[in-house]
Design a protein around this motif. Sequence first.
Motif, mmCIF file in Angstrom:
data_model
loop_
_atom_site.group_PDB
_atom_site.id
_atom_site.type_symbol
_atom_site.label_atom_id
_atom_site.label_comp_id
_atom_site.label_asym_id
_atom_site.label_seq_id
_atom_site.Cartn_x
_atom_site.Cartn_y
_atom_site.Cartn_z
ATOM 1 N N VAL A 1 -71.161 21.593 -5.841
ATOM 2 C CA VAL A 1 -71.828 21.450 -4.559
ATOM 3 C C VAL A 1 -71.113 20.385 -3.752
ATOM 4 N N LEU A 2 -70.646 20.743 -2.567
ATOM 5 C CA LEU A 2 -69.951 19.800 -1.702
ATOM 6 C C LEU A 2 -70.925 19.292 -0.659
ATOM 7 N N LEU A 3 -71.361 18.049 -0.823
ATOM 8 C CA LEU A 3 -72.251 17.464 0.169
ATOM 9 C C LEU A 3 -71.513 17.276 1.480
ATOM 10 N N ASN A 4 -72.240 17.417 2.587
ATOM 11 C CA ASN A 4 -71.621 17.368 3.902
ATOM 12 C C ASN A 4 -71.543 15.958 4.441
ATOM 13 N N THR A 5 -70.545 15.739 5.255
ATOM 14 C CA THR A 5 -70.437 14.514 6.042
ATOM 15 C C THR A 5 -70.838 14.840 7.472
ATOM 16 N N LEU A 6 -71.724 14.049 8.032
ATOM 17 C CA LEU A 6 -72.168 14.252 9.410
ATOM 18 C C LEU A 6 -71.256 13.462 10.342
ATOM 19 N N TYR A 7 -70.606 14.156 11.264
ATOM 20 C CA TYR A 7 -69.759 13.515 12.268
ATOM 21 C C TYR A 7 -70.499 13.534 13.606
ATOM 22 N N VAL A 8 -70.700 12.355 14.199
ATOM 23 C CA VAL A 8 -71.397 12.237 15.476
ATOM 24 C C VAL A 8 -70.408 11.721 16.515
ATOM 25 N N MET A 9 -70.198 12.503 17.581
ATOM 26 C CA MET A 9 -69.149 12.160 18.545
ATOM 27 C C MET A 9 -69.636 12.068 19.986
ATOM 28 N N THR A 10 -70.837 12.560 20.269
ATOM 29 C CA THR A 10 -71.319 12.569 21.647
ATOM 30 C C THR A 10 -71.709 11.160 22.084
ATOM 31 N N HIS A 11 -71.082 10.689 23.150
ATOM 32 C CA HIS A 11 -71.291 9.326 23.657
ATOM 33 C C HIS A 11 -72.778 9.059 23.916
ATOM 34 N N GLY A 12 -73.248 7.920 23.409
ATOM 35 C CA GLY A 12 -74.615 7.500 23.661
ATOM 36 C C GLY A 12 -75.661 8.073 22.733
ATOM 37 N N CYS B 1 -82.687 11.835 12.643
ATOM 38 C CA CYS B 1 -83.009 12.355 13.967
ATOM 39 C C CYS B 1 -81.908 11.932 14.936
ATOM 40 N N MET B 2 -81.226 12.916 15.522
ATOM 41 C CA MET B 2 -80.166 12.645 16.495
ATOM 42 C C MET B 2 -80.696 12.939 17.887
ATOM 43 N N GLU B 3 -80.646 11.941 18.751
ATOM 44 C CA GLU B 3 -81.145 12.098 20.113
ATOM 45 C C GLU B 3 -80.016 11.812 21.109
ATOM 46 N N ALA B 4 -79.606 12.826 21.865
ATOM 47 C CA ALA B 4 -78.558 12.665 22.865
ATOM 48 C C ALA B 4 -79.149 12.096 24.151
ATOM 49 N N GLU B 5 -78.265 11.596 25.011
ATOM 50 C CA GLU B 5 -78.725 11.008 26.262
ATOM 51 C C GLU B 5 -79.410 12.021 27.168
ATOM 52 N N ASN B 6 -79.061 13.292 27.029
ATOM 53 C CA ASN B 6 -79.675 14.325 27.875
ATOM 54 C C ASN B 6 -81.026 14.802 27.341
ATOM 55 N N GLY B 7 -81.500 14.185 26.254
ATOM 56 C CA GLY B 7 -82.803 14.527 25.701
ATOM 57 C C GLY B 7 -82.771 15.508 24.552
#
Length: 343
Positions: A3-14, A25-31
Motif C-alpha cells: 500500500v502506497l500512502l499518498n503525499t498531499l501537495y498543496v500549491m494554491t496561494h493562500g 480541511c483545505m479552505e481556498a481563498e475563494n471559499g
Amino acid sequence: MSVLLNTLYVMTHGTRLRLDHETVCMEAENGNKQLIPLHHLSGIVCIGNIIVSPPLMMKCADEGRSITFLETNGAFKARVEGPVSGNVLLRQAQYQMLGQKEKQVELVRAMIAGKIQNMRSLLMRAARETSHEDDETVLRKAANALAIALKHLQMADDINQIRGIEGESSKNYFQAFSAMIRVQRDSFQMNGRNRRPPLDPINAVLSFLYTLLMHDCKGAIESVGLDPQVGFLHTLRPGRQSLALDIMEELRSIFADRLALTLINRQQIGPNDFESRPGGAIYLNEKGKKEVVIAYQKRKQDELLHPVLNRKVAFGLIPFVQARLLARYMRGDADSYIPYLYK
C-alpha cells in the motif's frame, strides 16, 4: 499487497489547512473547501504561501506524518515532524561507517554505478527511438562515455575519485540531454545542468522534480530509522540531508529525468507553464507546477518489477525498498548494497 500512502501537495496561494476531527480541511481563498482523511496521507507538502493550523501540525507530528514547506520555486524551507524514532543500534552502525573508509567506498561506488547505468540506459533508449541521425550520434557518444566511466569506477578506491567520475559522467549526460527532446525544441534547449537558479525551462522542471524526489528519499531514510543527515557521497554539512541525497543519486534519471522528458515530448507542459525572474532565472508557474505534481504522483502509482525482491512494487515505494537494502548493508546483514537499475 503493498500500500502506497499518498503525499498531499498543496500549491494554491493562500490555502488554509486545519484539522477537522480525523480529516484535513483545505479552505481556498475563494471559499472552496475539501476534506481529506488523515489516514490516507503519509505527509503534506506545502508549496508557496500555505497556512497550516497548530492543531494539524501537532496531530501529524504525533502520528508520524511530516509537513514540508517549499518556496514557490520548489526550494526547501522547513519540515515539521515529531520525535526521532527508529533503531538506535542501526544509527550507531551508520555513524561508525564514518570511520570505515573501505565500506564507505564500496557503498558510494555502488550508488554511483547505479546512477551512471540508469543514465546510460536512458540515453541508449532515446538513441534507439530517435529518427534523427545527428541526435543518435550525440546520444550514443554520451552513452559510450558513460560506459568508459563505469570501467574507471570499478577501479576507484577513493571517494573523491568517485565524485570526479560522477561529475564528469553527469556533465556528458546533460550535454546530450537536449537530443532526447523530440518536440518544442525552440522552447526547450539545455546547455548543461544549472541550478540556484535554473536558467532554462528544462532545468526548471528538473530542479522542481528533484525537490519532490528529495522529499520522498528523506521520508524513506527516516522510515527505516537512519539519520538522513549522515551520508557518505555528499559531505556532511549542517542542515544538509546528505544520506537522502546519496540514495537519491541512482533514482534521479528514473524518477525525474524520464518524467521531465515525457511531459515535454507529450506536450503536457509548454512555454506558457514557466515564468521569468530577475537575473535570468526560469521557474515553473503555478499551472506548470500543478501539471508536474499530478504527473509525478501518478507515476508513483505505477508498478514495476524490483529485481532484488523479484516482485512488482509501486514505483513510489522504490526509495523505501532501497532504504531498507541500505540499512541491511550498514547492519552487516548484507555483503553489499545493490542499487536499483531500471530496465
